[in-house]
Design a protein around this motif. Structure first.
Motif, short mmCIF file in Angstrom:
data_model
loop_
_atom_site.label_atom_id
_atom_site.label_comp_id
_atom_site.label_asym_id
_atom_site.label_seq_id
_atom_site.Cartn_x
_atom_site.Cartn_y
_atom_site.Cartn_z
N SER A 162 0.83 -1.21 0.00
CA SER A 162 0.00 0.00 0.00
C SER A 162 0.87 1.26 0.00
O SER A 162 0.54 2.25 -0.66
N LEU A 163 1.97 1.22 0.71
CA LEU A 163 2.90 2.36 0.73
C LEU A 163 3.49 2.59 -0.66
O LEU A 163 3.54 3.72 -1.14
N PHE A 164 3.91 1.54 -1.31
CA PHE A 164 4.48 1.66 -2.66
C PHE A 164 3.45 2.22 -3.64
O PHE A 164 3.76 3.09 -4.45
N ASN A 165 2.21 1.72 -3.55
CA ASN A 165 1.16 2.20 -4.46
C ASN A 165 0.90 3.69 -4.29
O ASN A 165 0.55 4.37 -5.24
N LYS A 166 1.04 4.20 -3.08
CA LYS A 166 0.80 5.62 -2.83
C LYS A 166 1.98 6.51 -3.19
O LYS A 166 1.81 7.70 -3.42
N THR A 167 3.19 5.94 -3.23
CA THR A 167 4.37 6.80 -3.36
C THR A 167 5.22 6.56 -4.59
O THR A 167 6.12 7.36 -4.86
N VAL B 228 16.60 6.71 -8.98
CA VAL B 228 16.74 5.78 -10.10
C VAL B 228 15.73 4.65 -9.97
O VAL B 228 14.57 4.82 -10.30
N ASP B 229 16.13 3.48 -9.47
CA ASP B 229 15.23 2.34 -9.36
C ASP B 229 14.98 1.94 -7.91
O ASP B 229 14.59 0.81 -7.63
N LEU B 230 15.18 2.87 -6.98
CA LEU B 230 14.99 2.59 -5.56
C LEU B 230 14.10 3.65 -4.90
O LEU B 230 14.10 4.81 -5.31
N LEU B 231 13.37 3.21 -3.88
CA LEU B 231 12.63 4.13 -3.02
C LEU B 231 13.13 3.92 -1.59
O LEU B 231 13.22 2.78 -1.13
N PHE B 232 13.46 4.99 -0.92
CA PHE B 232 13.91 4.93 0.47
C PHE B 232 12.81 5.51 1.35
O PHE B 232 12.27 6.57 1.04
N TYR B 233 12.50 4.83 2.45
CA TYR B 233 11.47 5.27 3.38
C TYR B 233 12.03 5.32 4.80
O TYR B 233 12.78 4.43 5.21
N VAL B 234 11.61 6.33 5.54
CA VAL B 234 11.82 6.38 6.99
C VAL B 234 10.48 6.74 7.58
O VAL B 234 9.83 7.70 7.16
#
Length: 156
Positions: free
Chosen positions: A26-31, A52-58
């Motif tokens: 769900s987080l990926f779908n929103k961001t 690039v091809d990565l998403l970083f979350y905190v």
């Protein structure tokens, strides 16, 4: 593609792997279409960054300071960028997963922020990497160390 490479959960909110995967989906779908910002999702304050091809979350609870969470994210990204020589991509992250995990551990311990200075984090992680016995190093680490030794011997 929405699959995690590495994560650390410090709370008891998502105990099972299925709960974690559902939340991450769900987080990926929103961001995934954004370049980075702050969002609120399921009573979590989440700062994220796309590269690039990565998403970083905190993430932190809703009463956490967004600026502090952002400083942790910036520290993580800048530390990795320095250690990976500005190649913060999936392939390079996989090749240096040991450095990434050490970076996580140096920044945060059991959900408590220890350091947000990327220069100090990079120095500590590099120091720990140099202390690994030869028999426990990966082939890439041994080759990298050998290249450095040859380079320094030629410069003398």
């Amino acid at each position: 593609d929405g699959n995690r490479l590495l994560s650390k959960y410090y709370s008891n909110s998502y105990v099972t792997l299925k709960e974690q995967k559902d939340f991450e989906k769900s987080l990926f779908n929103k961001t995934h279409k954004g370049s980075g910002d702050v969002i609120l999702l399921d009573n979590w304050t989440i700062v994220y960054r796309n590269n690039v091809d990565l998403l970083f979350y905190v993430m932190g609870s809703t009463n956490e300071n967004e600026l502090m969470l952002n400083s942790v994210l910036t520290c993580l990204f800048d530390s990795l960028s320095t250690m990976l020589r500005k190649n913060v991509e999936k392939r390079h992250l996989y090749d240096n997963l040991d450095l990434v995990m050490l970076t996580f551990d140096e920044i945060c311990d059991d959900g408590i922020i220890l350091e947000t200075d990327p220069i100090l984090i990079t120095q500590r992680v590099q120091l720990r990497q140099d202390d690994i016995p030869l028999g426990e190093q990966t082939v890439s680490q041994v080759l990298s160390h050998a290249k450095e030794q040859i380079k320094w011997s030629l410069l003398k």
